[in-house]
Scaffold this active site. Sequence first.
Site, PDB file in Angstrom:
ATOM      1  N   GLU A 118       0.822  -1.218   0.000  1.00 20.55           N
ATOM      2  CA  GLU A 118       0.000   0.000   0.000  1.00 20.55           C
ATOM      3  C   GLU A 118       0.858   1.270   0.000  1.00 20.55           C
ATOM      4  O   GLU A 118       0.390   2.338   0.392  1.00 20.55           O
ATOM      5  CB  GLU A 118      -0.941   0.015   1.220  1.00 20.55           C
ATOM      6  CG  GLU A 118      -1.848  -1.188   1.372  1.00 20.55           C
ATOM      7  CD  GLU A 118      -2.909  -1.312   0.286  1.00 20.55           C
ATOM      8  OE1 GLU A 118      -2.916  -0.486  -0.651  1.00 20.55           O
ATOM      9  OE2 GLU A 118      -3.718  -2.250   0.385  1.00 20.55           O
ATOM     10  N   HIS A 141      -2.562   2.227   8.423  1.00 27.63           N
ATOM     11  CA  HIS A 141      -3.702   1.475   7.874  1.00 27.63           C
ATOM     12  C   HIS A 141      -3.880   0.208   8.681  1.00 27.63           C
ATOM     13  O   HIS A 141      -2.898  -0.460   9.013  1.00 27.63           O
ATOM     14  CB  HIS A 141      -3.423   1.132   6.399  1.00 27.63           C
ATOM     15  CG  HIS A 141      -4.324   0.063   5.851  1.00 27.63           C
ATOM     16  ND1 HIS A 141      -5.694   0.204   5.803  1.00 27.63           N
ATOM     17  CD2 HIS A 141      -4.060  -1.168   5.338  1.00 27.63           C
ATOM     18  CE1 HIS A 141      -6.226  -0.890   5.266  1.00 27.63           C
ATOM     19  NE2 HIS A 141      -5.264  -1.747   4.985  1.00 27.63           N
ATOM     20  N   HIS A 143      -7.094  -3.091   9.906  1.00 29.27           N
ATOM     21  CA  HIS A 143      -8.365  -3.748   9.611  1.00 29.27           C
ATOM     22  C   HIS A 143      -9.245  -3.757  10.867  1.00 29.27           C
ATOM     23  O   HIS A 143      -9.514  -4.808  11.445  1.00 29.27           O
ATOM     24  CB  HIS A 143      -8.101  -5.166   9.092  1.00 29.27           C
ATOM     25  CG  HIS A 143      -7.319  -5.197   7.828  1.00 29.27           C
ATOM     26  ND1 HIS A 143      -6.797  -6.361   7.280  1.00 29.27           N
ATOM     27  CD2 HIS A 143      -6.957  -4.207   6.967  1.00 29.27           C
ATOM     28  CE1 HIS A 143      -6.155  -6.078   6.156  1.00 29.27           C
ATOM     29  NE2 HIS A 143      -6.231  -4.777   5.938  1.00 29.27           N
ATOM     30  N   GLU A 171     -17.307  12.230  22.781  1.00 25.74           N
ATOM     31  CA  GLU A 171     -16.092  12.980  22.451  1.00 25.74           C
ATOM     32  C   GLU A 171     -15.640  12.840  20.993  1.00 25.74           C
ATOM     33  O   GLU A 171     -14.665  13.484  20.581  1.00 25.74           O
ATOM     34  CB  GLU A 171     -14.969  12.598  23.415  1.00 25.74           C
ATOM     35  CG  GLU A 171     -15.383  13.016  24.825  1.00 25.74           C
ATOM     36  CD  GLU A 171     -14.271  13.073  25.845  1.00 25.74           C
ATOM     37  OE1 GLU A 171     -13.159  12.639  25.534  1.00 25.74           O
ATOM     38  OE2 GLU A 171     -14.558  13.554  26.946  1.00 25.74           O
ATOM     39  N   HIS A 212     -12.919  -3.450   4.205  1.00 25.54           N
ATOM     40  CA  HIS A 212     -11.470  -3.659   4.240  1.00 25.54           C
ATOM     41  C   HIS A 212     -10.845  -3.070   5.518  1.00 25.54           C
ATOM     42  O   HIS A 212     -10.234  -3.798   6.295  1.00 25.54           O
ATOM     43  CB  HIS A 212     -10.827  -3.039   2.983  1.00 25.54           C
ATOM     44  CG  HIS A 212      -9.354  -3.249   2.897  1.00 25.54           C
ATOM     45  ND1 HIS A 212      -8.681  -3.464   1.713  1.00 25.54           N
ATOM     46  CD2 HIS A 212      -8.395  -3.271   3.847  1.00 25.54           C
ATOM     47  CE1 HIS A 212      -7.394  -3.635   1.948  1.00 25.54           C
ATOM     48  NE2 HIS A 212      -7.191  -3.513   3.237  1.00 25.54           N
TER      49      HIS A 212
HETATM   50  P1  13P Z   1       0.948  -5.472   3.074  1.00 25.69           P
HETATM   51  O1  13P Z   1       1.315  -6.754   3.804  1.00 25.69           O
HETATM   52  O2  13P Z   1       1.529  -5.459   1.684  1.00 25.69           O
HETATM   53  O3  13P Z   1       1.294  -4.251   3.876  1.00 25.69           O
HETATM   54  O4  13P Z   1      -0.625  -5.493   2.853  1.00 25.69           O
HETATM   55  C1  13P Z   1      -1.501  -5.615   3.944  1.00 25.69           C
HETATM   56  C2  13P Z   1      -2.794  -4.910   3.737  1.00 25.69           C
HETATM   57  O5  13P Z   1      -3.449  -4.604   4.703  1.00 25.69           O
HETATM   58  C3  13P Z   1      -3.244  -4.583   2.372  1.00 25.69           C
HETATM   59  O6  13P Z   1      -4.304  -3.688   2.381  1.00 25.69           O
HETATM   60 ZN    ZN Z   2      -5.430  -3.734   4.291  1.00 29.09          ZN
END
Ligand code: 13P
Ligand code: ZN
Length: 274
Positions: A118, A141, A143, A171, A212
């Site tokens: 990413e 980033h 999940h 808050e 995602h």
């Molecule tokens: P990477 O292992 O390449 O960082 O990918 C993980 C991910 O969350 C892709 O959206």
């Molecule tokens: Zn991801």
Amino acid sequence: MTNKNAMDAPFIQEMMDITQIMWRNGWDERNGGNISYRLDKDEVAKYLDLNDVKRSIELEFPVKELANEYFIVTGSGKFFKNIQKNPEDTLAVVKVAEDGMSIDLLWGLVNGGRPTSELASHFMSHIERLKIDENHRVIMHCHTTNVIAMTFVHDPSPKAFTKTLWKMCTECIVVFPEGVSLLPWMVPGSNAIGEATAKEMKDHRLVIWPHHGIFGTGESLDDAFSLIETAEKAAEVYMLVASHHSGEIKQTITDEELQELADAFGVVPNPNYL
Ligand code: 13P
Ligand code: ZN
């Protein structure tokens, strides 16, 4: 320069700590999630020899705006669970080349591999955030379970999504008065999702990828982490409420009360949302 020890570097230790916490939170199963953290050259030079380039890695997108910037990033396919015990395999300290077409690896990824898939989203978002905030450092980033769950059952418009999050915990509007943005579902790891994410980063610090995860940004790892943590907490409350009996909400924070909160804490809510 043999007296320099990378493992003494606070930025490596910080990455080891935060990724372990993120994994324990259930936000980063397997290799899910990635972080990039902009570093000061002088700080890197205390712990690494800046002239000792291990290898050069080509980029598929030019990032001339980030020329000569230093970053620590997570490696692609590396498990967050394992970063703390094996940082040299899973993390990378890189410098963006003068022409913005490649990065030089200074430390890490000792068993091969590349920075996160990413990287386009990360680098393009860094470029946008730096235009707004010269102290900007982190793109994160992950999940987040409840934010993902919410994207299946809630109106996906950024306005509706934001207002629900704001109303789930008092808050929230103070922590992210500009609200969140949501992209349409897109294939991850592409330049296209990088461009779309960066565009939303112009006026939001949180961008949700439906089904995602989430992207957060900040001036420190703590800053980006706690922003994501706050949105994820609100989404968790929403999912608890949504699964309760008929899912009917009997009372909530009103729009007028959101405005009262903003006034009391001196923040300006996104006028497109409230
Ligand atoms: P990477 O292992 O390449 O960082 O990918 C993980 C991910 O969350 C892709 O959206
Ligand atoms: Zn991801």
